[in-house]
Design a protein around this motif. Structure first.
Motif, PDB file in Angstrom:
ATOM      1  N   PRO A   9       0.821  -1.227   0.000  1.00 28.84           N
ATOM      2  CA  PRO A   9       0.000   0.000   0.000  1.00 28.84           C
ATOM      3  C   PRO A   9       0.850   1.270   0.000  1.00 28.84           C
ATOM      4  CG  PRO A   9      -0.049  -1.078   2.157  1.00 28.84           C
ATOM      5  CD  PRO A   9       0.626  -2.030   1.216  1.00 28.84           C
ATOM      6  N   ASP A  10       2.150   1.138   0.330  1.00 27.50           N
ATOM      7  CA  ASP A  10       3.041   2.300   0.291  1.00 27.50           C
ATOM      8  C   ASP A  10       3.252   2.788  -1.135  1.00 27.50           C
ATOM      9  OD1 ASP A  10       3.363   2.120   3.017  1.00 27.50           O
ATOM     10  OD2 ASP A  10       5.126   0.826   2.871  1.00 27.50           O
ATOM     11  N   LEU A  11       2.997   1.898  -2.101  1.00 27.00           N
ATOM     12  CA  LEU A  11       3.202   2.229  -3.507  1.00 27.00           C
ATOM     13  C   LEU A  11       1.839   2.342  -4.173  1.00 27.00           C
ATOM     14  CD1 LEU A  11       5.581   2.646  -5.439  1.00 27.00           C
ATOM     15  CD2 LEU A  11       5.388   0.259  -6.092  1.00 27.00           C
ATOM     16  N   CYS A  12       1.340   3.584  -4.255  1.00 27.02           N
ATOM     17  CA  CYS A  12      -0.017   3.782  -4.760  1.00 27.02           C
ATOM     18  C   CYS A  12      -0.168   5.207  -5.275  1.00 27.02           C
ATOM     19  CB  CYS A  12      -1.027   3.521  -3.642  1.00 27.02           C
ATOM     20  SG  CYS A  12      -2.759   3.660  -4.159  1.00 27.02           S
ATOM     21  N   LEU A  13      -0.870   5.374  -6.387  1.00 27.37           N
ATOM     22  CA  LEU A  13      -1.148   6.706  -6.915  1.00 27.37           C
ATOM     23  C   LEU A  13      -2.463   7.222  -6.342  1.00 27.37           C
ATOM     24  CD1 LEU A  13      -0.252   6.472 -10.733  1.00 27.37           C
ATOM     25  CD2 LEU A  13       1.178   7.269  -8.843  1.00 27.37           C
ATOM     26  N   SER A  14      -2.445   8.457  -5.913  1.00 32.35           N
ATOM     27  CA  SER A  14      -3.683   9.079  -5.429  1.00 32.35           C
ATOM     28  C   SER A  14      -4.643   9.255  -6.598  1.00 32.35           C
ATOM     29  CB  SER A  14      -3.379  10.439  -4.804  1.00 32.35           C
ATOM     30  OG  SER A  14      -2.882  11.328  -5.802  1.00 32.35           O
ATOM     31  N   ALA A  15      -5.889   9.572  -6.291  1.00 32.34           N
ATOM     32  CA  ALA A  15      -6.887   9.777  -7.346  1.00 32.34           C
ATOM     33  C   ALA A  15      -6.456  10.895  -8.282  1.00 32.34           C
ATOM     34  CB  ALA A  15      -8.243  10.093  -6.715  1.00 32.34           C
TER      35      ALA A  15
END
Length: 823
Positions: free
Chosen positions: A78-84
């Motif tokens: 989950p540390d690697l995720c693009l925001s909306a």
């Protein structure tokens, strides 16, 4: 079935023709790990090879038959995720530049983040083993539960060859879950911090002097790091470990960020002293930023007018409102001075992003920004993708620079990305320059941007006087040096007065080329269709080599001509190395610093050279375009330009604009602290209107002349240009592919064709200005058009046709670039 059981996934390494959203089924045990903007591991293709993809949508149904939909293998950390917001930006860049979504994601997220991904296992939520499970299975499961997350490599090392059977058994029984996570490796650094345990202990039983010293120190300084404890008490790591094992002290790991610009001093904001003109500009910008809606402004000020002070005043207000700021710079050479200003003002809330950082440093900067620890982001063009929290302002300094345009996929312009991002996040876009691009100034003149002008230099300093020297008469008077008599005299005058000089020559190396007197040919690179440049190997200038400035190939200087075997070889032209040698002879005793690609290869070479010159440890700074803009050297009273007209004759409609901008910027480096300055412009074309306007710092007249010409000839900003390049290591294959591209293009746009209503004017195919580069032959199409949905659909159809169709040959590549900065 859960309402969100299906995910649309883009595969990160898919080719352009296969770059689309694929439906995948999300198993119940992975529903908590799979979310929009997150990364997943999925089976792809006929062989079901594991690939990393990004989730763009979750839904309760699939467009495909459910029996054909493959399941997601695992989720990623989950540390690697693009925001909306960033996911929306990535999809915009994909459609705007016609590249793959994977290209955009790799531009957004540091490479080290993906390099440190590995498959790991954890216990499933509320999973319990049956009482009938074997002892080995129970131990295996217990180990995974204790570890939290564990890699397959770790399981193999602990349980040996039998680990695979136990692993498959638990996966099949849904007792454990497979996920892709960031590896806990050397890419993440941690500091150990110690404090006294809350449990009571008898200090009287502590006999070791070192142990007692540690305890007494932690009473006064709780939560101290290991380095500090060792320095203050003299204790060793073994002492700390012993106290920890006894339960007397507690140890915690705190992530340490690699920040080469970290400062011990807290940011100190001194109140900016603004002139009336600057105050009016700052007040206008602040009022715009506080309206809470997207807006854009162009800050056009003469060189030395104090644009930075206006920008920091605006930044102060935006940061005080709780928002973040991104400051974009055109190249790394500008960052040392800028970082010094902004780190001194904002402390460690500043994060720096540029290609000169190590992979770990870039990853840590990205992490600090995404967590909100850094709210001032300074960097080159890729910093526009930074995951800034609650973005309020993006500033593009020297916005006219071509380095803001990427020449690799995704071929984006930072200005376009910044404009979209500000519109989507209700932020403000501020463009700043003494010589704005014609496109930006045209938008400001037409009312799309708010135009704000600074017409005077700060503190009453005057613009430098300018002398134009006609170099055509120098050989007649016996001077064959690159430095004319007048510039030589001024250099010695400034040196004797204890002041500094800056010399600009946009050509590195010692000699431009080596030519044969017998056959007239220049020695050329075998992989590129350009002549090789002669470079010296050391400061003695006695030995050297030939280097290609396209592919970087180096060879020894031959004794004979490769074409006719004659030994009559002569070195022609000059570059920064030869001028450096000349300066040591014509300005005796002067300390010269050279700043070009050859002298800035080490990590902090920019900081060292510019820092030494600013500290007056050198008298003359000689360099390529790195020295022309953005720098503020109080001691510089003289600027000299060699070969001022060399860029005027380039085969590019922007040649005049670039020459004007370059000369205006470099002239503006002189006399910024007051007391008068002088610029000496050496040229063989002193009657050029562009050179005259640059010397007068008259942007308005230049703009009016140039924009009329662009309008008459239908060049940007009155149209868009698409550049299609066909390249191959096989020349015959490349020619065949170029013909096929033209045939397909005409087929799509002819009367009755799918895109007959799309107005375009196509030129080509013709040879690229540098026909062969790095062993690849290149042909080009230049297409004038107006970019919109229909036009992009046309180019999309063309790219997909040739990215999936092998009739062009396996060695052939076809690329597309909208509004390239270099034709």
């Amino acid at each position: 079935m859960n309402a969100q059981n299906f995910a649309k996934v883009y595969i990160l390494d898919a080719p352009y023709g296969a770059d689309r959203a694929y439906d995948y089924f999300v198993p119940v045990e992975l529903l908590s790990a799979v979310k929009v903007g997150g990364f997943v591991v999925v089976p792809f293709g006929g062989g079901n090879r594991k690939r990393i993809g990004i989730v763009t949508e979750m839904s309760g149904e699939s467009e495909c038959e459910e029996r054909l939909v493959k399941p997601v293998s695992s989720g990623c950390s989950p540390d690697l995720c693009l925001s909306a917001e960033l996911l929306r930006l990535a999809l915009y860049v994909k459609e705007h530049c016609l590249c793959t979504l994977g290209d955009v994601v790799h531009a957004m997220i540091p490479a080290a983040a993906f390099a440190s991904l590995e498959e790991q296992y954890r216990a499933a939520d509320d999973a319990k083993l049956s009482s009938r499970a074997s002892k080995q299975t129970a131990e295996f499961f217990s180990f995974i539960c204790d570890q939290g997350f564990v890699s397959e490599t770790r399981l193999k090392s602990v349980f040996g060859a039998g680990y695979r059977a136990e692993l498959e058994k638990l996966l099949k029984g849904k007792k454990i879950v497979r996920e892709m996570r960031l590896r806990d490796s050397s890419k993440q650094l941690f500091d150990k911090r110690y404090s006294l345990s809350e449990e009571n202990f008898d200090e009287g039983k502590i006999r070791s002097v070192s142990q007692r010293a540690v305890i007494e120190f932690l009473k006064l300084s709780p939560d101290a790091d290991a380095t500090q404890i060792k320095a203050e008490t003299g204790a060793s790591s073994a002492i700390l470990k012993t106290l920890e094992e006894k339960g007397i002290i507690c140890c915690s790991k705190v992530e340490r960020y690699r920040n080469p610009y970290e400062t011990d001093k807290a940011g100190k904001r001194s109140e900016n002293k603004l002139s009336d003109e600057q105050r009016t500009a700052a007040d206008t910008l602040i009022k715009m930023s506080e309206e809470g809606r997207p807006c854009a402004a162009l800050l056009h000020g003469v060189t030395g007018s104090g644009k930075t002070v206006v920008m920091t005043t605006l930044m102060d207000r935006v940061l005080d409102s709780g928002k973040s700021v991104i400051l974009l710079l055109p190249e790394i050479s500008l960052t040392p001075q800028t970082i010094g200003i902004f780190c001194g003002r904002y402390g460690n809330t500043v994060a720096v992003v540029h290609s000169g950082l190590s992979a770990g440093e870039r990853l840590d900067a990205y992490t600090r920004i995404s967590k909100g620890d850094a709210r001032v982001i300074i960097g080159t063009r890729s910093a526009v993708f930074s995951p800034a929290q609650d973005l309020g302002l993006i500033i593009m300094d020297e916005e006219q620079e071509t380095t803001y345009k990427s020449d690799q996929n995704p071929k984006y312009h930072a200005r376009d990305v910044a404009r979209f991002r500000c519109a989507a996040e209700n932020a403000m876009l501020l463009l700043a320059s003494a010589t704005p691009s014609l496109e930006s100034y045209h938008k400001a003149a037409s009312g799309a941007y708010t135009l704000i002008k600074l017409k005077n230099r700060f503190s009453g300093a005057e613009l430098p006087c300018v002398k134009v020297c006609d170099m055509r008469s120098e050989p007649q008077s016996g001077n064959l040096s690159p430095i004319g008599d007048q510039l030589c005299a001024e250099l010695n005058r400034v040196q004797s007065e204890g002041n500094q000089s800056v010399l600009f020559l946009n050509r590195r190396g010692y000699n431009k080329f080596v030519s044969c007197r017998s056959c007239g040919n220049a020695i050329r690179c075998t992989s590129c269709s350009v002549s090789m440049t002669y470079h010296t190997s050391d400061n003695t200038y006695r030995s050297g080599y030939l280097m290609c400035h396209i592919c970087g190939r180096k060879i020894s200087l031959p004794q004979n001509c490769p074409d006719c075997a004659s030994d009559k070889l002569v070195r022609m032209g000059y570059g920064t190395q030869r001028v450096e040698q000349e300066l040591s002879e014509i300005v005796p005793g002067a300390k010269v610093l050279r700043m070009d690609t050859d002298t800035t290869t080490s990590k902090f070479s920019y900081d060292k050279i510019l820092g030494d010159f600013r500290a007056r440890r050198a008298d003359i700074l000689l360099g390529t375009q790195m020295v022309t803009k953005g720098h503020d050297f109080p001691g510089v009273k003289l600027v000299g330009v060699l070969l001022a007209d060399s860029s005027l004759y380039l085969d590019d409609y922007r040649a005049g604009e670039r020459t004007f901008s370059m000369l205006t910027q470099v002239i503006g480096r002189a006399g910024r602290s007051g007391g008068g300055g002088l610029a000496v412009i050496q040229t063989c074309n002193p009657d050029s209107d562009i050179i005259k306007l640059a010397c007068a710092q008259d942007y308005e007249t230049f703009y009016q002349r140039e924009i009329k010409l662009r309008q008459q000839l239908k060049f940007p900003p009155f149209c868009d240009i698409a550049l299609i390049t066909v390249s191959s290591t096989d020349e015959r294959e490349m020619m065949s592919a170029a013909a096929a591209v033209r045939t397909e293009y005409l087929k799509l746009t002819k009367k009755g064709g799918k895109f007959e209503q799309v107005p375009t004017v196509v030129f080509g195919p013709f040879e690229a200005p540098i026909y062969r580069a790095e062993g690849r032959c290149r042909m080009r199409f230049v297409i004038k058009c107006k970019l919109n949905t229909d036009t992009r659909a046309l180019f999309d159809a063309l790219l997909k046709k040739f990215s999936m169709d092998r009739q062009t040959g396996a060695k052939t590549q076809i690329s597309l670039d909208f509004n390239p900065t270099n034709l």
